[in-house]
Design a protein around this motif. Structure first.
Motif, PDB file in Angstrom:
ATOM      1  N   LEU A   1       0.816  -1.212   0.000  1.00  0.00           N
ATOM      2  CA  LEU A   1       0.000   0.000   0.000  1.00  0.00           C
ATOM      3  C   LEU A   1       0.853   1.267   0.000  1.00  0.00           C
ATOM      4  N   TRP A   2       1.770   1.368   0.941  1.00  0.00           N
ATOM      5  CA  TRP A   2       2.560   2.594   1.043  1.00  0.00           C
ATOM      6  C   TRP A   2       3.718   2.617   0.056  1.00  0.00           C
ATOM      7  N   GLY A   3       4.192   1.440  -0.360  1.00  0.00           N
ATOM      8  CA  GLY A   3       5.245   1.406  -1.366  1.00  0.00           C
ATOM      9  C   GLY A   3       4.772   1.854  -2.734  1.00  0.00           C
ATOM     10  N   ARG A   4       3.464   1.894  -2.938  1.00  0.00           N
ATOM     11  CA  ARG A   4       2.907   2.323  -4.219  1.00  0.00           C
ATOM     12  C   ARG A   4       2.089   3.606  -4.081  1.00  0.00           C
ATOM     13  N   THR A   5       2.404   4.410  -3.076  1.00  0.00           N
ATOM     14  CA  THR A   5       1.718   5.685  -2.860  1.00  0.00           C
ATOM     15  C   THR A   5       2.709   6.833  -3.041  1.00  0.00           C
ATOM     16  N   GLY A   6       2.335   7.833  -3.804  1.00  0.00           N
ATOM     17  CA  GLY A   6       3.181   9.002  -3.975  1.00  0.00           C
ATOM     18  C   GLY A   6       2.929   9.691  -5.299  1.00  0.00           C
ATOM     19  N   SER A   7       3.954  10.382  -5.790  1.00  0.00           N
ATOM     20  CA  SER A   7       3.913  11.040  -7.094  1.00  0.00           C
ATOM     21  C   SER A   7       5.308  10.936  -7.700  1.00  0.00           C
ATOM     22  N   ASP A   8       5.530  11.593  -8.830  1.00  0.00           N
ATOM     23  CA  ASP A   8       6.842  11.501  -9.465  1.00  0.00           C
ATOM     24  C   ASP A   8       7.952  12.070  -8.595  1.00  0.00           C
ATOM     25  N   HIS A   9       7.644  13.019  -7.731  1.00  0.00           N
ATOM     26  CA  HIS A   9       8.680  13.705  -6.961  1.00  0.00           C
ATOM     27  C   HIS A   9       8.609  13.443  -5.470  1.00  0.00           C
ATOM     28  N   LEU A  10       7.642  12.649  -5.048  1.00  0.00           N
ATOM     29  CA  LEU A  10       7.538  12.318  -3.624  1.00  0.00           C
ATOM     30  C   LEU A  10       6.809  10.987  -3.505  1.00  0.00           C
TER      31      LEU A  10
END
Length: 403
Positions: free
Chosen positions: A312-321
């Motif tokens: 879940l958290w390993g695939r959460t974010g954006s290109d810069h974070l």
């Protein structure tokens, strides 16, 4: 960093990579709470909640969240929770009233209970969205309030798999004969089993929908996250956990059978000082088998929690974070066994210590990697901040149902 550069980074862009590049900086998460500190908060919360017939619950929840948030440090800066317990009390009473009305309606007549259930189900997604908005708007880091950008329509869409089995069962119930024959009763039982099986198959999809809705709408200023994990990856975690559960069940059955066999063998061939069966051997075999059974049944949950958090958290974010999670199964398993053992020995009084230990392990397994200059980003986000506090102040009922 210029305004244009950070606003481009703030946009939600699909397909970000969770590998850290040389230009990224890592923001570690540390948890500084202790079991002894939280025990004092927990015992007071428990006593006051009992004395006030649960009316103290919103104040207890605020104290608990402020303690855990205040001891969660992201890049050395603590989170904070600003929820108003008086406002949360209104939401708590509203949800409690709904539950009571549903319970009373069900005892009055099945039809009234069904109508009440449909009413509660119809407004539950709106409550879920309000809860997320309230919790995020009252959470801050370095003085900046988080925001939840999801809308009510998205909440209803996310919860759709929750209602499909119930609607199928309702349609089947409405089409039944009031005085069914044996064949119709058998058909109804088959339909019930089919609905239950469909519900189990839809659980990973429902969880994916909910987490997609949540993680796509977390925001800090103009920064907004996105979940890129697929539905299939959620089903894979559930299937692997099911396999672990089956394996644990087989091991438990074999070990328990061996323990019983050894115990009865001792009873048959071993004799005590009085010439009678060696009952101590039987008891020892049963106790060993029971302990192993409990230990093996604790296996699936830590496995699921570690794999699910990392996904879940390993695939959460954006290109810069983006977030990273490295929660290990084996340390989590041993911590779970230790916590359960000590809670049993202390008759539950170790629970606050267990909660703190678990929070420390899970939180400190997560870190944030970013290419942005955090200090400059903070200054720019502070200028753009302001609406989040308005979200919190504008929520009349302070709904926080813990989802």
């Amino acid at each position: 960093m210029t305004q244009s550069s950070w606003s481009g980074a703030a946009a939600r862009e699909p397909g970000f990579q969770s590998t850290q590049s040389p230009g990224e900086q890592r923001l570690d998460i540390r948890f500084t709470g202790s079991g002894s500190e939280y025990f004092r908060i927990w015992i007071v919360n428990l006593l006051l909640t009992i004395v006030t017939l649960s009316l103290y619950h919103p104040w207890a929840k605020v104290r608990r969240l402020r303690y855990f948030y205040g001891n969660t440090l992201v890049d050395g800066h603590a989170l904070d929770f600003h929820g108003d317990p008086k406002k949360m009390l209104r939401g708590y009473l509203l949800v409690g009233l709904m539950v009571i009305l549903y319970s009373v309606a069900g005892k009055f007549s099945p039809t009234a209970g069904l109508v009440a259930f449909l009413i509660v189900g119809a407004i539950w997604p709106a409550l879920f969205k309000a809860s997320m908005q309230f919790r995020l708007a009252n959470t801050s880091w370095r003085g900046l309030r988080f925001r939840f950008k999801g809308d009510v329509g998205g909440s209803y869409k996310a919860m759709l798999p929750l209602f499909v089995p119930g609607l199928l069962f309702l349609l089947a119930a409405l089409g039944m004969n009031p005085t069914p024959s044996k064949e119709e009763q058998a058909s109804a039982g088959f339909v019930l089993l089919a609905v239950m099986f469909a519900s189990l198959l839809l659980v990973p999809l429902l969880l994916w929908n909910l987490k997609k809705y949540q993680h796509d709408n977390y925001a800090l200023g103009q920064l907004r996250t996105e979940l890129t994990a697929s539905r299939g990856s959620f089903y894979a975690v559930f299937l692997k956990t099911f396999g672990i559960s089956m394996l644990a069940g087989i091991v438990v059955a074999v070990v328990f059978g061996i323990a019983l066999a050894v115990g009865f063998a001792g009873a048959m061939f071993g004799r005590g000082t009085g010439g009678g069966p060696n009952i101590a051997v039987i008891i020892a075999g049963i106790v060993v088998g029971f302990i192993l059974m409990i230990g093996m049944q604790l296996l699936p949950r830590p496995y699921f929690e570690s794999r699910f958090q990392n996904l879940l958290w390993g695939r959460t974010g954006s290109d810069h974070l983006h977030f990273k999670s490295d929660l290990r199964f084996r340390p989590l398993l041993w911590l779970t066994i230790k916590n359960w053992f000590l809670m049993i020995v202390t008759l539950g009084l170790y629970w606050p210590f267990a909660k703190v230990a678990l929070a420390r392990m899970r939180l400190q397994a997560v870190s944030i990697a970013t290419t942005l200059n955090i200090d400059q980003l903070h200054d720019q986000l502070r200028v753009a901040d302001g609406d989040a506090a308005g979200d919190a102040a504008g929520d009349l009922f302070g709904i926080d149902i813990g989802l």
